[in-house]
Motif scaffolding. Sequence first.
Motif, PDB file in Angstrom:
ATOM      1  N   GLU A 149      44.718  59.261  71.813  1.00 53.76           N
ATOM      2  CA  GLU A 149      45.215  58.931  73.098  1.00 53.76           C
ATOM      3  C   GLU A 149      45.188  59.902  74.192  1.00 53.76           C
ATOM      4  O   GLU A 149      44.733  59.247  75.484  1.00 53.76           O
ATOM      5  CB  GLU A 149      46.904  58.869  72.878  1.00 53.76           C
ATOM      6  N   HIS A 150      44.829  61.082  73.910  1.00 62.64           N
ATOM      7  CA  HIS A 150      44.204  61.947  74.908  1.00 62.64           C
ATOM      8  C   HIS A 150      42.896  61.525  75.707  1.00 62.64           C
ATOM      9  O   HIS A 150      42.702  61.779  76.741  1.00 62.64           O
ATOM     10  CB  HIS A 150      44.305  63.436  74.418  1.00 62.64           C
ATOM     11  N   ALA A 151      41.985  60.849  74.484  1.00 64.35           N
ATOM     12  CA  ALA A 151      40.585  60.842  75.036  1.00 64.35           C
ATOM     13  C   ALA A 151      40.772  59.380  75.999  1.00 64.35           C
ATOM     14  O   ALA A 151      39.945  59.425  76.983  1.00 64.35           O
ATOM     15  CB  ALA A 151      39.843  60.519  73.877  1.00 64.35           C
ATOM     16  N   ARG A 153      43.385  58.527  77.610  1.00 66.05           N
ATOM     17  CA  ARG A 153      43.970  58.860  79.061  1.00 66.05           C
ATOM     18  C   ARG A 153      42.845  59.608  79.951  1.00 66.05           C
ATOM     19  O   ARG A 153      42.864  59.262  81.147  1.00 66.05           O
ATOM     20  CB  ARG A 153      45.336  59.760  78.790  1.00 66.05           C
ATOM     21  N   ASP A 154      42.402  60.484  79.329  1.00 60.77           N
ATOM     22  CA  ASP A 154      41.398  61.133  80.184  1.00 60.77           C
ATOM     23  C   ASP A 154      40.290  60.311  81.053  1.00 60.77           C
ATOM     24  O   ASP A 154      40.143  60.424  82.068  1.00 60.77           O
ATOM     25  CB  ASP A 154      40.477  62.272  79.396  1.00 60.77           C
ATOM     26  N   LYS A 155      39.797  59.374  80.039  1.00 61.48           N
ATOM     27  CA  LYS A 155      38.837  58.324  80.739  1.00 61.48           C
ATOM     28  C   LYS A 155      39.563  57.632  81.807  1.00 61.48           C
ATOM     29  O   LYS A 155      38.864  57.172  82.520  1.00 61.48           O
ATOM     30  CB  LYS A 155      38.301  57.651  79.710  1.00 61.48           C
ATOM     31  N   GLU A 157      42.098  58.014  83.496  1.00 60.76           N
ATOM     32  CA  GLU A 157      42.435  58.976  84.779  1.00 60.76           C
ATOM     33  C   GLU A 157      41.117  59.376  85.524  1.00 60.76           C
ATOM     34  O   GLU A 157      41.248  59.538  86.529  1.00 60.76           O
ATOM     35  CB  GLU A 157      43.188  60.199  84.175  1.00 60.76           C
ATOM     36  N   ALA A 158      40.342  59.600  84.789  1.00 62.64           N
ATOM     37  CA  ALA A 158      38.856  60.097  85.505  1.00 62.64           C
ATOM     38  C   ALA A 158      38.312  58.805  86.411  1.00 62.64           C
ATOM     39  O   ALA A 158      37.810  59.154  87.489  1.00 62.64           O
ATOM     40  CB  ALA A 158      37.890  60.265  84.717  1.00 62.64           C
ATOM     41  N   HIS A 162      46.579  55.416  86.507  1.00 59.78           N
ATOM     42  CA  HIS A 162      47.482  56.122  85.662  1.00 59.78           C
ATOM     43  C   HIS A 162      47.828  55.401  84.612  1.00 59.78           C
ATOM     44  O   HIS A 162      47.818  54.070  84.556  1.00 59.78           O
ATOM     45  CB  HIS A 162      48.731  56.187  86.799  1.00 59.78           C
TER      46      HIS A 162
END
Length: 353
Positions: A149-151, A153-155, A157-158, A162
């Motif tokens: 999920e972090h991966a 989210r990071d992609k 948000e980049a 949101h």
Amino acid sequence: MRLLVLSLALLAVGACSPPGHTPSSAPPTPHGATPSSAEDISNAMGAGLQGDARRAVELLRAVDSTTLSEKDRDYRTCMLERFGDGSTPVPPAPPRADTFAAEIIEIYRHYWHASLRAPERREDHTRALEHTLRTRLELPDKTDSVAIEHAVRDKLEAQGLHVLLGQTGVLRELMIWRQETRRAETVEMPHGTYRTNVAFLDDFMIFGWGQYATCEMRGAGGWVADRTLYAVVPIYDDLEGEEFRVTFLGHETQHFLDLDAFPDMAPWELEYRAKLMELAMADSTRFRVLQKFIEDQGDDPTSPHSYANRKVLEGLSEELSSLGVDSIESAEGDVVRGAAYSLFLADTARRDR
């Protein structure tokens, strides 16, 4: 690392009472509907919110559509098409979605569709979701759910988006929006006045599994995280109205206070106290709040809203009975508010001991 488990305020989409309207009787049966058909619709929505669209479809198939209001007929048709035999994870990805966001939305809709149609295989579908995301993101096979999920989210948000991920009730969540503004709000509650930070979220690409499971008839109105209240703006007809001030600001501010005072409470206990606070504050929206609780009741503590709704209604019935009131529907507004607040104070006292 722990998977984020979220407690969202669930609302009827676009179901605010007219300004200044104070109901004096139980919620009316929709025009053109029979009481029994209205109850079936309510039970079907509850089943969807508890992660069981298969049961919702079974209930709706047994309903005579000619007894329904136009709105309920549309809901029934949508649910049978979305979750019935031979159905597919519709609707398609929304317009303006970039390629990666559209792919993620499609992946989650397939997961929701499979999980809602076969709830007994929910864990299998969750593992399949994680495998699909690992493959799409080219992550190692042993990457856990939090890192996945972090991966994601990071992609996202980049790309200026949101995103909300984690676990909401019985299913993994996905909400994506483009606009977010923040300001401080004052919240008047029975036990005090509080200042809270509120993030107002708008221009959504996807609203989450609650709306998907109910054909957009119910949805998450907001949540609390990182000492901030997050409001899903499109859910509300009026950001100055009682539904926003009570069912969002009151409910979520109580979460905020309880997370500080009683950090070890189970999710359903957080919901129980916040829902009591809703009833302790509700005036013109009281019957809508009660209807929301009545239609979504369950015995599974892992479905926090459903379980808390049942506990609230059971406790309120006992409290009103001790006051000589025959039923929740027949109780005056001040009596319901007082009974709900008494239950809230008793729960606080028990925890303080």
